[in-house]
Design an enzyme around this catalytic site. Structure first.
Site, PDB file in Angstrom:
ATOM      1  N   GLY A 135      12.980  68.343  22.829  1.00 10.96           N
ATOM      2  CA  GLY A 135      14.015  69.348  23.030  1.00 10.96           C
ATOM      3  C   GLY A 135      14.262  69.581  24.502  1.00 10.96           C
ATOM      4  O   GLY A 135      13.399  69.323  25.345  1.00 10.96           O
TER       5      GLY A 135
ATOM      6  N   GLY B 160      16.461  72.353  27.337  1.00  8.97           N
ATOM      7  CA  GLY B 160      17.252  73.556  27.540  1.00  8.97           C
ATOM      8  C   GLY B 160      17.617  73.749  28.993  1.00  8.97           C
ATOM      9  O   GLY B 160      17.447  72.846  29.821  1.00  8.97           O
TER      10      GLY B 160
ATOM     11  N   PHE C 189      16.331  75.683  31.410  1.00  4.14           N
ATOM     12  CA  PHE C 189      15.242  75.577  32.382  1.00  4.14           C
ATOM     13  C   PHE C 189      13.924  75.166  31.729  1.00  4.14           C
ATOM     14  O   PHE C 189      12.859  75.333  32.312  1.00  4.14           O
ATOM     15  CB  PHE C 189      15.058  76.889  33.158  1.00  4.14           C
ATOM     16  CG  PHE C 189      14.875  78.120  32.302  1.00  4.14           C
ATOM     17  CD1 PHE C 189      13.711  78.339  31.592  1.00  4.14           C
ATOM     18  CD2 PHE C 189      15.878  79.074  32.223  1.00  4.14           C
ATOM     19  CE1 PHE C 189      13.536  79.464  30.822  1.00  4.14           C
ATOM     20  CE2 PHE C 189      15.714  80.215  31.454  1.00  4.14           C
ATOM     21  CZ  PHE C 189      14.536  80.409  30.751  1.00  4.14           C
TER      22      PHE C 189
ATOM     23  N   VAL D  51      10.867  70.724  25.832  1.00  7.89           N
ATOM     24  CA  VAL D  51       9.831  70.854  24.815  1.00  7.89           C
ATOM     25  C   VAL D  51       9.283  69.471  24.485  1.00  7.89           C
ATOM     26  O   VAL D  51      10.047  68.522  24.266  1.00  7.89           O
ATOM     27  CB  VAL D  51      10.370  71.532  23.537  1.00  7.89           C
ATOM     28  CG1 VAL D  51       9.275  71.633  22.480  1.00  7.89           C
ATOM     29  CG2 VAL D  51      10.907  72.919  23.866  1.00  7.89           C
TER      30      VAL D  51
ATOM     31  N   LYS E  24       6.277  74.082  25.354  1.00  8.63           N
ATOM     32  CA  LYS E  24       7.492  74.372  26.116  1.00  8.63           C
ATOM     33  C   LYS E  24       7.120  74.373  27.594  1.00  8.63           C
ATOM     34  O   LYS E  24       6.226  75.109  28.018  1.00  8.63           O
ATOM     35  CB  LYS E  24       8.071  75.727  25.718  1.00  8.63           C
ATOM     36  CG  LYS E  24       9.360  76.085  26.461  1.00  8.63           C
ATOM     37  CD  LYS E  24       9.801  77.521  26.202  1.00  8.63           C
ATOM     38  CE  LYS E  24      10.340  77.697  24.816  1.00  8.63           C
ATOM     39  NZ  LYS E  24      10.981  79.037  24.636  1.00  8.63           N
TER      40      LYS E  24
ATOM     41  N   ASP F  41      18.650  87.616  19.116  1.00  4.95           N
ATOM     42  CA  ASP F  41      19.284  86.293  19.053  1.00  4.95           C
ATOM     43  C   ASP F  41      18.940  85.600  17.730  1.00  4.95           C
ATOM     44  O   ASP F  41      18.499  84.453  17.710  1.00  4.95           O
ATOM     45  CB  ASP F  41      18.829  85.444  20.243  1.00  4.95           C
ATOM     46  CG  ASP F  41      19.721  84.225  20.481  1.00  4.95           C
ATOM     47  OD1 ASP F  41      20.867  84.221  19.991  1.00  4.95           O
ATOM     48  OD2 ASP F  41      19.265  83.279  21.147  1.00  4.95           O
TER      49      ASP F  41
END
Length: 657
Positions: free
Chosen positions: A383, A385, A387, A390, A405, A498
């Site tokens: 994964g 993102g 900043f 994963v 992470k 979220d």
């Protein structure tokens, strides 16, 4: 101490001159971890190890100047108030902590939030459950719980009926002191809690998972019954009424005292001691110090004789510091050991290579900063993102897979750092079968590593894409689990903010059932029961109307997210959609939910009612999380769900930011 200000012991009740000097050294060690000569919240909470809303409120009680930093005067004043104050002063502190909305009163929702937050601390949980067990098992014990709080007739200038007891601060506190607390009344809960927990127990039983450990469950029962009976007929408590409540429930105050004493003056492992050298501050010449590693600090004395007669010259708080062998030629020759953080760097020198190895071991244990590579082998990236990336990783000793992470510290600003602190704090305290489990956190100068359990079947979004939509009984099972997780959070003052399918990981059972794990608390925060939050963020399609239309919003936004996910599971589509984001927001704010999608023809009216009431535009009319979980639709269970895991047939994924 350098230029650090000093305080006279007479300014702080019950603290001797010797103790004051030691506490000043402790503060200097803590303040060295933050910019300037003050202690930030991160260091404060690391030192005291208070978690959740309980920790947030204790920090606020210390932060008298309300600048989110603790200076020496505030530190010493706070220690004196918490440990040596009179019963009245301690009750005032507790009232200040429980008065989450700062309106000079404490309502039942504030009481509930604080007491559930305190359950994470073993002092309250074990004592309450033990006392409750004693009451329940002894037929000769009778407790009168029928008397509501009575207003005191004492004039406000006449003091209090509670005894004015002071205890001297001592450096040899027994953490077991204070365990023999008075019993609470026998269990009992409000109707909406009973209905919600019936559903909670039912869904957990399908997955062979208890709601909590027996001690926690019993403590929760006692909390609810205490709130119901001691505050009978009242919406809130004034200070005088709160004082009466504390007098009738003394273990609450004793829990705070016990936790504070246990953390301020710890009785940890046997100290490790010996000689280390360092460069002098003024002339940079090599000086020898007798150093002691104990209870998370490196204490420095001029000599071993001085240790027997006086306080240390200096103290360094070790938790979170990076410990490593020196790498320069001079450091290698002189057996250098470096302690560093983002704002601190100290180098000490052992006398021999063997002593260097010994000190590295001692300091690493106390700093709790082993590296990821010490315990895990990093695998492929799964994964990516803004900043963080994963990776899959494997524990070297057990061979078990985990997700890690990896956060690049150069890409995060101050707001991101606070969000990351909150995320780690939430994951550390949240132990729940439907919330992803955090195993460990590592930090280097450039990166932060968060190790979490590995879930190979991906997220709920991918599962919805694979299936197109969920049958009603399978959708209900997902929402039961989701409500269980969010209710657990709300009771402890945690708002996710979220809720969306991408932030819910899944584990496949026998079709059509799945087990879920809520993840990605990066936008989450600790919030008071009716706190109005700002800075809306997240995916627009799952945002509540008030996040779009109003300047502020409350924890009700999480219930809206649950409603959107319910709609998506049953229909395969969003309740409000437009490719134009502005038009989408207009629809979320102004368009009623519609069940025109043909897939709703076979959906029950109970399910549609659940969606309508969770997608209520007015957050004040929207179901609370306990009301949602007690809704008639979620009280049904159509099938016994086999506890069989399926092999992964979709790409791996873990949530990242």
């Amino acid at each position: 101490m350098g230029n650090q200000a000093t305080c006279n012991s007479q300014d702080y009740a019950g603290i001797s001159e010797t103790e004051a000097k030691l506490l000043q050294n402790v503060f200097a060690g803590l303040a060295s971890r933050s910019p300037g000569r003050t202690m930030d919240k991160k260091t404060f909470l690391e030192y005291f190890d208070f978690q959740g809303m309980f920790g947030e409120r204790i920090f606020k009680a210390f932060d008298i100047k309300k600048n989110d930093l603790i200076d020496l005067e505030e530190f010493m004043t706070g220690i004196a108030r918490f440990l040596n104050g009179s019963q009245t002063e301690k009750t005032q502190l507790l009232f200040q902590m429980f008065d989450l909305h700062s309106n000079d009163q404490v309502d039942l929702e504030e009481l509930r939030t604080m007491l559930y937050s305190m359950l994470k601390h073993e002092g309250l949980k074990s004592s309450v459950s033990r006392q409750a067990s004693g009451v329940a098992s002894n037929p000769n014990i009778s407790v009168d719980v029928s008397t509501p709080i009575k207003k005191t007739t004492t004039n406000s200038n006449e003091g209090t009926s509670l005894p004015d007891q002071k205890k001297p601060l001592t450096l040899n506190i027994d953490p077991n002191d204070g365990k023999d607390w008075d019993p609470l009344p026998s269990p009992g809960k409000p109707k909406e809690f009973v209905e919600a927990e019936k559903v909670d127990d039912m869904v957990r039983s399908t997955l062979d998972s208890q709601r909590e450990d027996p001690e926690t469950m019993m403590a929760e029962n006692l909390i609810e019954h205490t709130l119901t009976n001691y505050a009978k007929g009242k919406d809130y408590l004034t200070f005088r009424e709160f004082q009466d409540w504390i007098q009738g429930t003394p273990q609450i105050l004793r829990c705070m005292e016990f936790q504070f004493r246990a953390h301020v003056f710890k009785k940890g492992i046997k100290p490790r001691a010996g000689h280390l050298r360092k460069r002098g501050k003024t002339f940079k010449n090599m000086v020898t110090r007798y150093c002691v590693v104990q209870d998370g600090f490196l204490y420095q004395f001029r000599s071993d004789e001085q240790m027997q007669t006086s306080n240390p010259q200096n103290a360094i708080f070790l938790k979170g510091l990076r410990v490593k062998a020196g790498t320069s030629k001079a450091d290698i020759q002189n057996h250098g050991i470096t302690l560093e953080s983002d704002v601190l760097s100290r180098t000490f020198y052992a006398r021999t290579a063997e002593e260097k190895k010994m000190w590295l071991g001692w300091l690493t244990v106390e700093s709790k900063t082993e590296t990821l590579e010490d315990e895990y082998k990093r695998g492929e990236k799964v994964g990516e993102g803004r900043f963080a990336n994963v990776f899959r990783c494997q524990h070297k000793m057990t061979g078990r897979d985990y997700a890690v992470k990896v956060i690049d510290k150069s890409k995060i600003d101050d707001a991101d750092k606070e969000g990351l602190r909150a995320e780690i704090a939430i994951l550390r305290m949240a132990i729940h079968p439907f919330i992803v489990s955090m195993k460990k956190v590592y930090e280097t100068k450039t990166e932060i590593f968060i190790v979490m359990e590995w879930l190979e079947h991906g997220d709920l979004f991918k599962e919805i894409v694979r299936r197109k939509f969920f049958k009603e009984d399978a959708a209900r099972h997902v929402i039961q689990q989701l409500c269980s997780a969010i209710r657990y959070c709300h009771l402890r003052g945690i708002v996710h903010k979220d809720i969306k399918p991408e932030n819910i990981l899944v584990e496949r059972l026998d079709d059509p059932y799945i087990r879920i794990f809520v993840t990605d608390f990066g936008l989450s925060q600790f919030a008071r029961p009716r706190e109005e939050m700002k800075d809306a963020a997240g995916s627009v399609a799952y945002m509540a109307p008030e996040m779009i239309d109003d300047a502020t919003f409350t924890k009700a936004v999480d219930v809206w997210g649950i409603g959107v996910i319910t709609f998506v599971l049953l229909s395969g589509g969003l309740p409000f959609y437009d490719s134009d984001e502005v038009k989408l927001m207009d629809k979320i704010v102004g368009t009623p939910v519609s069940f025109a999608n043909p897939r709703f023809k076979n959906v029950t009216e109970e399910a549609k009612d659940f969606i309508r009431r969770t997608l209520e535009k007015d957050p004040k009319k929207r179901l609370t999380i306990s009301q949602a979980m007690g809704h008639a639709w979620l009280q049904q269970m159509d099938a016994i769900i086999p506890l069989v895991r399926k092999k992964s047939i979709v790409p791996t994924h873990q949530s990242q930011r």
